[in-house]
Design a protein around this motif. Structure first.
Motif, PDB file in Angstrom:
ATOM      1  N   ILE A  37      54.767  21.915   4.620  1.00  0.00           N
ATOM      2  CA  ILE A  37      55.069  22.322   5.987  1.00  0.00           C
ATOM      3  C   ILE A  37      54.049  21.728   6.959  1.00  0.00           C
ATOM      4  O   ILE A  37      54.417  21.184   8.013  1.00  0.00           O
ATOM      5  CB  ILE A  37      55.122  23.857   6.096  1.00  0.00           C
ATOM      6  CG1 ILE A  37      56.358  24.393   5.386  1.00  0.00           C
ATOM      7  CG2 ILE A  37      55.100  24.310   7.556  1.00  0.00           C
ATOM      8  CD1 ILE A  37      56.393  25.897   5.255  1.00  0.00           C
ATOM      9  N   MET A  38      52.770  21.823   6.624  1.00  0.00           N
ATOM     10  CA  MET A  38      51.729  21.286   7.508  1.00  0.00           C
ATOM     11  C   MET A  38      51.836  19.766   7.617  1.00  0.00           C
ATOM     12  O   MET A  38      51.615  19.201   8.692  1.00  0.00           O
ATOM     13  CB  MET A  38      50.342  21.691   7.004  1.00  0.00           C
ATOM     14  CG  MET A  38      50.068  23.183   7.136  1.00  0.00           C
ATOM     15  SD  MET A  38      50.305  23.823   8.808  1.00  0.00           S
ATOM     16  CE  MET A  38      49.003  23.004   9.673  1.00  0.00           C
ATOM     17  N   ALA A  39      52.180  19.097   6.539  1.00  0.00           N
ATOM     18  CA  ALA A  39      52.351  17.643   6.584  1.00  0.00           C
ATOM     19  C   ALA A  39      53.526  17.279   7.487  1.00  0.00           C
ATOM     20  O   ALA A  39      53.438  16.323   8.274  1.00  0.00           O
ATOM     21  CB  ALA A  39      52.564  17.090   5.176  1.00  0.00           C
ATOM     22  N   ALA A  40      54.616  18.032   7.415  1.00  0.00           N
ATOM     23  CA  ALA A  40      55.777  17.767   8.271  1.00  0.00           C
ATOM     24  C   ALA A  40      55.438  18.007   9.738  1.00  0.00           C
ATOM     25  O   ALA A  40      55.795  17.207  10.613  1.00  0.00           O
ATOM     26  CB  ALA A  40      56.950  18.649   7.843  1.00  0.00           C
ATOM     27  N   LEU A  41      54.735  19.108  10.037  1.00  0.00           N
ATOM     28  CA  LEU A  41      54.338  19.390  11.414  1.00  0.00           C
ATOM     29  C   LEU A  41      53.402  18.316  11.957  1.00  0.00           C
ATOM     30  O   LEU A  41      53.522  17.897  13.113  1.00  0.00           O
ATOM     31  CB  LEU A  41      53.669  20.764  11.507  1.00  0.00           C
ATOM     32  CG  LEU A  41      54.588  21.964  11.308  1.00  0.00           C
ATOM     33  CD1 LEU A  41      53.778  23.257  11.274  1.00  0.00           C
ATOM     34  CD2 LEU A  41      55.641  22.022  12.388  1.00  0.00           C
ATOM     35  N   THR A  42      52.498  17.854  11.127  1.00  0.00           N
ATOM     36  CA  THR A  42      51.579  16.789  11.548  1.00  0.00           C
ATOM     37  C   THR A  42      52.347  15.501  11.820  1.00  0.00           C
ATOM     38  O   THR A  42      52.072  14.807  12.803  1.00  0.00           O
ATOM     39  CB  THR A  42      50.513  16.563  10.464  1.00  0.00           C
ATOM     40  OG1 THR A  42      49.827  17.793  10.212  1.00  0.00           O
ATOM     41  CG2 THR A  42      49.501  15.515  10.887  1.00  0.00           C
ATOM     42  N   ALA A  43      53.312  15.187  10.980  1.00  0.00           N
ATOM     43  CA  ALA A  43      54.116  13.977  11.172  1.00  0.00           C
ATOM     44  C   ALA A  43      54.902  14.060  12.477  1.00  0.00           C
ATOM     45  O   ALA A  43      54.970  13.084  13.238  1.00  0.00           O
ATOM     46  CB  ALA A  43      55.062  13.780   9.991  1.00  0.00           C
ATOM     47  N   VAL A  44      55.484  15.221  12.765  1.00  0.00           N
ATOM     48  CA  VAL A  44      56.234  15.396  14.005  1.00  0.00           C
ATOM     49  C   VAL A  44      55.303  15.267  15.208  1.00  0.00           C
ATOM     50  O   VAL A  44      55.630  14.604  16.197  1.00  0.00           O
ATOM     51  CB  VAL A  44      56.965  16.764  14.017  1.00  0.00           C
ATOM     52  CG1 VAL A  44      57.511  17.096  15.393  1.00  0.00           C
ATOM     53  CG2 VAL A  44      58.066  16.774  12.978  1.00  0.00           C
ATOM     54  N   PHE A  45      54.132  15.889  15.136  1.00  0.00           N
ATOM     55  CA  PHE A  45      53.159  15.803  16.232  1.00  0.00           C
ATOM     56  C   PHE A  45      52.790  14.350  16.522  1.00  0.00           C
ATOM     57  O   PHE A  45      52.830  13.912  17.675  1.00  0.00           O
ATOM     58  CB  PHE A  45      51.908  16.613  15.888  1.00  0.00           C
ATOM     59  CG  PHE A  45      50.779  16.405  16.856  1.00  0.00           C
ATOM     60  CD1 PHE A  45      50.801  17.001  18.109  1.00  0.00           C
ATOM     61  CD2 PHE A  45      49.709  15.605  16.510  1.00  0.00           C
ATOM     62  CE1 PHE A  45      49.764  16.809  19.002  1.00  0.00           C
ATOM     63  CE2 PHE A  45      48.660  15.403  17.397  1.00  0.00           C
ATOM     64  CZ  PHE A  45      48.697  16.003  18.652  1.00  0.00           C
TER      65      PHE A  45
END
Length: 65
Positions: A37-45
């Motif tokens: 989840i954190m990796a996906a949020l970082t990628a979106v950011f």
């Protein structure tokens, strides 16, 4: 530094390994999900930041050029 013979070393290693508290399957699963989840949020950011910077630079270049 004190030296120990190989037998004492192995005994000390076994004693230290026995102190390890291994995570449960549920803890590993939850931690893995949180990492994804954190990796996906970082990628979106970073994708949004990239889009904003690219748009700003294109606007600046169109204004100047």
């Amino acid at each position: 530094m004190a030296t120990t013979n190989p037998l004492q070393f192995i005994q000390q290693v076994r004693a230290e390994v026995s102190k390890i508290v291994w995570p449960t399957r549920r803890e590993v699963l939850l931690t893995t999900v949180m990492v994804f989840i954190m990796a996906a949020l970082t990628a979106v950011f970073f994708a949004l930041v990239d889009i904003l910077i690219r748009g700003g630079l294109q606007g600046l270049l169109n204004l100047v050029g």
